[in-house]
Design an enzyme around this catalytic site. Structure first.
Site, mmCIF file in Angstrom:
data_model
loop_
_atom_site.group_PDB
_atom_site.id
_atom_site.type_symbol
_atom_site.label_atom_id
_atom_site.label_comp_id
_atom_site.label_asym_id
_atom_site.label_seq_id
_atom_site.Cartn_x
_atom_site.Cartn_y
_atom_site.Cartn_z
ATOM 1 C CG LEU A 16 -5.160 -15.772 1.043
ATOM 2 C CD1 LEU A 16 -4.165 -16.911 1.223
ATOM 3 C CD2 LEU A 16 -6.121 -15.703 2.226
ATOM 4 N N GLY A 17 -3.760 -11.578 -0.392
ATOM 5 C CA GLY A 17 -2.902 -10.402 -0.311
ATOM 6 C C GLY A 17 -2.339 -10.041 -1.668
ATOM 7 N N GLY A 19 1.020 -7.901 -3.450
ATOM 8 C CA GLY A 19 2.295 -7.237 -3.282
ATOM 9 C C GLY A 19 2.627 -6.440 -4.520
ATOM 10 N N GLY A 20 3.862 -5.913 -4.543
ATOM 11 C CA GLY A 20 4.255 -5.113 -5.687
ATOM 12 C C GLY A 20 4.345 -5.912 -6.975
ATOM 13 C CG MET A 21 7.273 -7.199 -8.236
ATOM 14 S SD MET A 21 9.005 -7.678 -8.219
ATOM 15 C CE MET A 21 9.120 -8.586 -9.748
ATOM 16 C CB ALA A 22 3.314 -11.927 -6.507
ATOM 17 C CB VAL A 24 -0.940 -14.517 -1.993
ATOM 18 C CG1 VAL A 24 -1.084 -15.883 -1.321
ATOM 19 C CG2 VAL A 24 0.534 -14.166 -2.183
ATOM 20 C CE LYS A 39 4.917 -14.137 -4.272
ATOM 21 N NZ LYS A 39 6.087 -13.944 -3.378
ATOM 22 C CG ASP A 123 10.847 -7.854 1.383
ATOM 23 O OD1 ASP A 123 10.968 -6.724 1.906
ATOM 24 O OD2 ASP A 123 9.906 -8.153 0.635
#
Length: 265
Positions: A16-17, A19-22, A24, A39, A123
């Protein structure tokens, strides 16, 4: 990893997406026969789950479970329909003023609940706001949230947050209060109505300087939202508009939903 079963129950379907650290994933809960979001976590995963689990609000993503699989924990979240505000801006450009006003009112309600629970999200940005098909506006990713009993300190040399959307005090390492989320809300609403970040200058140093001085790019489409956004983007947290003042200003505005281009989230 597609097709892998996590925790003996959740089958990974698609990303789904990232990020910088994870990352999903959309996953099927094979026990209850429903779709969820998984996640893949890190050292802050338990803290993130605890922070989000403190809240019960339709505008906050729901934490359903926390499972361990191998050496990494996974947070199980409700699967949200629709798209992120960032995706809507990228695909449609500036959103209609009245739509942004309504998004702002929804996010104010969410942040009021977040702050009442003793949390600071830290955030808030278009990429962490979901515009759901059922009309919900949902804030997610509590990975760096501050809450009682947890300092959420960043590793040495690592900045937590998105430079173009954080508050000046966040950049300076000052103690953070709920007002820091309101600055980020102002930057998010600017991005929604103008179609671009207010502070992103294409260079990290220039972006940080713009945030530190709270000097957004010129307004072109905001119309009656401009004074509200400017009130949220004040450098001094003590002078920044509060949830109450911002809500009153947005509710008092007589805006036309046809202003600007129509957007469907």
């Amino acid at each position: 990893m597609r097709g892998q079963t996590v925790g003996g129950r959740y089958r990974l379907e698609s990303v789904l997406g990232r990020g910088g650290m994870a990352t999903v994933w959309l996953a099927e809960d094979q026990l209850l026969g429903r779709w969820v979001a998984l996640k893949r976590g890190n050292g802050e995963t338990l803290n993130e789950a605890r922070a989000a689990a403190r809240l019960s609000h339709p505008g906050v993503v729901r934490v359903l479970d926390l499972v361990a699989d191998g050496d990494r924990p996974w947070i199980v979240l409700e699967a949200l329909s629709g798209r992120t505000l960032a995706d809507a801006i990228r695909e449609l450009g500036p959103l209609p003023v009245d739509r942004v006003r309504r998004i702002g009112l929804c996010l104010l309600d969410v942040l009021e609940a977040v702050h009442a629970a003793g949390l600071v999200h830290r955030d808030v940005k278009p990429g962490n706001v979901q515009l759901c098909a059922d009309g919900r506006v949902v804030l997610f990713d509590f990975g760096i949230a501050l809450f009682p009993g947890h300092t959420a300190e960043a590793p040495d040399g690592f900045f937590q947050g998105s430079p173009a959307f954080v508050s000046p005090e966040q950049l300076h390492g000052a103690a953070l209060e709920p007002s820091t989320d309101l600055f980020s809300l102002g930057a998010t609403l600017y991005a929604a109505v103008e179609g671009r970040s207010p502070f992103d200058r294409g260079d990290l140093f220039a972006t940080v300087l713009a945030v530190s001085e709270a000097t957004p790019a010129p307004f072109r489409h905001a119309g009656p939202l401009q004074p509200v956004i400017e009130g949220l983007l004040r450098v001094d947290p003590g002078e920044r508009w509060t949830v109450t003042r911002t809500r009153e200003a947005l509710q008092a505005q007589s805006l036309y939903s046809g202003r600007g281009r129509r957007a469907r989230a």
